[in-house]
Scaffold this motif. Sequence first.
Motif, PDB file in Angstrom:
ATOM      1  N   LYS A   1     -19.141  15.149  11.163  1.00  0.00           N
ATOM      2  CA  LYS A   1     -19.284  16.617  11.615  1.00  0.00           C
ATOM      3  C   LYS A   1     -19.343  17.501  10.289  1.00  0.00           C
ATOM      4  O   LYS A   1     -20.007  18.525  10.086  1.00  0.00           O
TER       5      LYS A   1
ATOM      6  N   LYS B   1     -22.560  17.302   8.391  1.00  0.00           N
ATOM      7  CA  LYS B   1     -23.547  18.085   9.060  1.00  0.00           C
ATOM      8  C   LYS B   1     -23.235  19.541   8.666  1.00  0.00           C
ATOM      9  O   LYS B   1     -24.537  20.296   8.304  1.00  0.00           O
ATOM     10  N   GLU B   2     -21.973  20.057   8.423  1.00  0.00           N
ATOM     11  CA  GLU B   2     -22.014  21.302   8.255  1.00  0.00           C
ATOM     12  C   GLU B   2     -22.264  21.607   6.810  1.00  0.00           C
ATOM     13  O   GLU B   2     -22.744  22.483   6.213  1.00  0.00           O
TER      14      GLU B   2
END
Length: 350
Positions: free
Chosen positions: A218, A221-222
């Motif tokens: 995650k 992804k950011e």
Amino acid sequence: MRIKHRNLFCTALVALSVAGCKVPAIVQREPNRIVPAAYATGGTDSSSTASLSWKQFFTDPYLQQLIDTALLRNQELLTTLQEIQIAKNDVLFRQGALRPSVGARLGLGVEKVGRYTSQGAGDASTEIDEGKEVPDPLTDITGAVYATWEIDIWHKLRTAKQAAITRYLATVEGRNFVRTNLVAEIADNYYELLALDNQLSIVQQNIGLQQNALGIVKVQKEAARVTELAVQKFNAEVLSSQSLEWGIRQRITETENRINFLLGRFPQPVPRATGEFFSLQPASVQPGLPAHLLTGRPDIRQAELQLAAAKLDVQVARKEFLPSLGISSAIGLQAFKPSYLLKAPESILY
């Protein structure tokens, strides 16, 4: 010349007939008595693990406590104990048939016979005392002790007793068979429970690692390092492992319920060892000899005793067709009036 050929033909025909009618000789084969010098693992030791008690074989204190509880409260085992008690009472019953039986009888009755019958006419013309006729209706007061004894001339009663004893021993072996199965089933479920606990621990560790990996993805992804596809893939892995965790928990509950059922108690958590699954070392098993294995099995001994009891029952059934000899005796007091009971020897019956 023709006659000579005919004679030769007849001679050959008779020889062939004699050879064809010859009885074949019996061929005896020598039995193969060669057996291996050792059995199974190659050892010659006749000692068997089956001779050990379950407490010597299973050393886990939690498992021993579970087995002790099951031996006291298992419903099937309690049923076999009642069957043993029934068989024991049957032995006492058969043993009692060999001894004389003694009983007592106390009776009170009233009899009214017709006046124009032989008994009625006789009672009307009979006087108990001078000027006292036999009362009508006539009461009957009886108090007596009697004994009967059947002489066992054909050994029928002794054979029936021996059959009952054999059947009692068969029920004892049946109880041993139930005990053996009960101990084995509890041990099997207990170690399955330990394996499920260990499997659950491994799955929970994997879930923790997968959740950490999901958090890293995650963050990536950011930072635009990976796409949403990678996030969803790791999330699916976490959900799959969590579903596997709940499946293992369900199997743990089912295994605990099976153990509680064998212990004859309501569903509750089963105490067990933790963190020792990989350190468990299976005990070495000594198979012994095949003949010893067969004689050590309680179900085989039970079947043998039941067969022996059935043979004795057949003997008893055959002896039932033979005449029997019995001795019976009785002594007491009998009168139609209570005051006459003490008048001896007139009121004595035997």
